[in-house]
Design an enzyme around this catalytic site. Structure first.
Site, PDB file in Angstrom:
ATOM      1  CD1 TRP A 115       6.132  -1.021   0.692  1.00  0.00           C
ATOM      2  CD2 TRP A 115       4.960  -0.588  -1.276  1.00  0.00           C
ATOM      3  NE1 TRP A 115       5.424  -0.782   1.311  1.00  0.00           N
ATOM      4  CE2 TRP A 115       3.969   0.724   0.519  1.00  0.00           C
ATOM      5  CE3 TRP A 115       3.416   0.156  -1.763  1.00  0.00           C
ATOM      6  CZ2 TRP A 115       3.300   0.646   0.694  1.00  0.00           C
ATOM      7  CZ3 TRP A 115       2.448  -0.098  -1.428  1.00  0.00           C
ATOM      8  CH2 TRP A 115       2.256   0.635  -0.140  1.00  0.00           C
ATOM      9  CG  ASN A 116       4.865   4.612  -2.650  1.00  0.00           C
ATOM     10  OD1 ASN A 116       6.211   4.830  -3.070  1.00  0.00           O
ATOM     11  ND2 ASN A 116       4.414   5.776  -2.384  1.00  0.00           N
TER      12      ASN A 116
ATOM     13  CE  LYS B 172      17.089  -3.385   1.481  1.00  0.00           C
ATOM     14  NZ  LYS B 172      15.515  -3.511   1.464  1.00  0.00           N
TER      15      LYS B 172
ATOM     16  CD  GLU C 104       9.027  11.502  -1.022  1.00  0.00           C
ATOM     17  OE1 GLU C 104       8.039  11.596   0.270  1.00  0.00           O
ATOM     18  OE2 GLU C 104       8.651  11.040  -2.110  1.00  0.00           O
ATOM     19  CG  LEU C 105      11.133  11.273   5.901  1.00  0.00           C
ATOM     20  CD1 LEU C 105      12.001  11.814   7.004  1.00  0.00           C
ATOM     21  CD2 LEU C 105      12.009  10.038   5.774  1.00  0.00           C
TER      22      LEU C 105
ATOM     23  CD  GLU D 251       2.084   8.791   5.372  1.00  0.00           C
ATOM     24  OE1 GLU D 251       2.496   8.512   5.785  1.00  0.00           O
ATOM     25  OE2 GLU D 251       2.040   9.316   3.562  1.00  0.00           O
TER      26      GLU D 251
HETATM   27  O1  LIG Z   1       4.335   8.614  -2.888  1.00  0.00           O
HETATM   28  C1  LIG Z   1       5.258   8.708  -2.745  1.00  0.00           C
HETATM   29  C2  LIG Z   1       5.583   9.686  -4.319  1.00  0.00           C
HETATM   30  C3  LIG Z   1       5.061   9.710  -5.816  1.00  0.00           C
HETATM   31  C4  LIG Z   1       5.200  10.428  -6.439  1.00  0.00           C
HETATM   32  O2  LIG Z   1       5.561  11.259  -6.943  1.00  0.00           O
HETATM   33  O3  LIG Z   1       3.801  11.173  -6.762  1.00  0.00           O
END
Ligand SMILES: O=CCCC(=O)O
Length: 503
Positions: free
Chosen positions: A171-172, A195, A273-274, A407
């Site tokens: 979502w971020n 998804k 990508e964790l 985190e």
């Molecule tokens: O939070 C994930 C990656 C954000 C970014 O590509 O800078």
């Protein structure tokens, strides 16, 4: 603006007039068709600014996901035969329509993520930069010729698309993360079942609406939406279905480990990508204002909600008070609060009450264990239920406080004093995470030494922002597998085939 027209639904008045309301569909996209859930179920999407429901979106199960995977496989059989030039032309057209609809995409991002509108434009442009980069890469998916040991053999390699890719996005940074995964897979010649996160499905839907206008074979991109309760059944189908050849996930380490284990059962390739927990180190020989500026962008970008945000801030004891003063003064000057629709505002709420609770827990834990808040940020009252102001903590200990091992994903900047390079490297490399790290020094020998010693996939040296379309993005240890963006991001969705010819 609020409206209901067929499947185009916005349930709340907002201070923005959409130019193309057809981007706001609430259905899934499978095999080139827009479909409600077979059960008719929907789930709510909330505005993080006030927790009001803004959309209700199709809540699918594994049944529809199975169909989406079949559709993606059928499309793959057509799409993989397209020449690289044709793939490039299609991607170019997609870029054009995304650019033309930049305003509406940014507005959707602001609406469902609570990102200030100015930041939403940044994420749309960041996403577009990936598509533009991948467009260039399509025609550079080269193979190699290899000198053969047997005299009469000739060996060469080609790069072939892997097939159906399942992408699960967070979502971020919804638009950028979707375009970084989907753009790379499509550039490589794969088809995709996406998804999106339950908090931000409308960004994915709008992107698919634009994709549909370009003329890819039906089923090249499919969107399967679902809430948190249906995500496990959707995820299971994506992991278990043998037609899926690659699963690309961005999210928590715990979920990534589970998905990776499930994918292992059919030996799918994975990109993971964790979680991050990035260390940010300021040595005694640093340019302090430069380090402060770097920390402002690394720590507070997106209200601290990116996986590469600084989480543990190590500052040499001899410069701690000067650094803290300057950091506080700079952050007070930098951030403007208010409605996320106001273009002057550059710091917004957290994505949900869940995000807020985690930051509050980390703050309480640090305070209970001896930390102190440095000069509380002013002008941040009445900013809505999910708002957390930029907060600087002094007297922190990364070995005993919760932020040290988890985190925070929010705008809490815990400053931890250290005395030597050896000590800080031990602290920085302690945990199983290894996504990004940052450090500031003006000493050239230290610069190389520390860059090599930090056990992370990405190192920012005298910069607080490493993310860029041309930069290989990814972690080591429990922060992930594979690289996104850059030439590696596209190559990741190909298989190397070696062809040996007897002459
Ligand atoms: O939070 C994930 C990656 C954000 C970014 O590509 O800078």
């Amino acid at each position: 603006m609020a409206f209901t027209s067929g499947s185009n639904v916005l349930l709340k008045n907002i201070p923005y007039q959409f130019k193309d309301v057809s981007l706001l569909d609430n259905r899934a996209y499978i095999g080139g068709k827009w479909l409600p859930a077979e059960s008719g179920a929907t789930f709510p999407v909330f505005d993080p600014e006030d927790n009001v429901v803004i959309f209700r979106v199709a809540n699918l199960t594994d049944v529809e996901v199975h169909k989406a995977i079949d559709a993606a496989q059928t499309a793959f059989l057509t799409y993989k035969e397209f020449s690289h030039r044709k793939r490039r032309q299609l991607l170019h057209q997609w870029i054009t329509v995304v650019k033309e609809n930049r305003d509406d995409l940014a507005a959707i991002c602001t609406l469902e993520l609570g990102k200030p509108i100015t930041e939403s434009y940044v994420t749309v442009d960041y996403g577009l930069s990936f598509l533009e980069w991948f467009e260039g890469e399509i025609e550079r998916l080269y193979g190699e010729t290899i000198p053969a040991a047997r005299e009469n053999n000739r060996i060469f390699t080609t790069r072939e698309p892997q097939g159906v890719v399942a992408a699960i996005t967070p979502w971020n940074s919804p638009i950028a993360m979707i375009l970084r995964k989907v753009g790379a897979a499509i550039a490589a010649g794969c088809t995709v079942v996406l998804k999106p996160a339950p908090e931000t499905p409308m960004c994915a839907i709008a992107i698919a609406k634009l994709f549909e206008r370009v003329g890819y074979p039906a089923g090249t991109l499919n969107i399967v939406t679902g809430d948190a309760a249906s995500s496990p059944s959707i995820g299971n189908e994506l992991c278990r279905n043998k037609l899926v050849r690659h699963l690309s996930f961005t999210g928590s380490t715990a979920v990534g480990k589970f998905l990776n284990g499930e994918c292992g059962k059919s030996l799918k390739k994975t990109s993971m990508e964790l979680g991050g927990n990035a260390p940010f180190i300021v040595f005694e020989d640093a340019d302090i204002q430069k380090a402060v500026d770097g920390l402002i962008s690394s720590k507070f970008r997106s209200s601290g909600q990116t996986c590469v945000c600084a989480n543990r801030v190590f500052v040499h004891r001899s410069i701690m008070s000067e650094f803290a003063e300057k950091l506080n003064a700079t952050q007070q000057k930098t951030f403007v609060y208010g409605s996320v629709w106001d273009p002057k505002v550059n710091f917004g709420p957290l994505y949900s009450s869940r995000g807020l609770e985690k930051v509050q827990k980390h703050l309480e834990d640090a305070l209970a264990n001896g930390a102190t808040v440095f000069d509380k940020t002013s002008n941040t009252e009445n900013q809505g239920p999910n708002f957390f102001p930029p907060t600087i903590l002094l007297d922190c200990n990364a070995e005993t406080m919760r932020f040290g091992s988890e985190e925070t994903f929010g705008p809490l900047a815990p400053l931890v004093p250290f005395d030597s390079e050896e000590e800080v490297l031990r602290l920085a490399n302690t945990y199983e995470s290894g996504l990004a790290s940052y450090f500031y020094t003006e000493n050239i020998s230290r610069l190389w030494r520390v860059a090599e010693a930090l056990d992370t996939g990405m190192v920012g040296v005298r910069v607080g922002l490493v993310s860029a379309c041309e930069q290989p993005f990814g972690g080591v240890k429990e922060s992930g597998i594979g690289r996104e963006g850059s030439k590696f991001g596209v190559e990741d969705y190909t298989n190397v085939k070696s062809i040996t010819v007897g002459i």
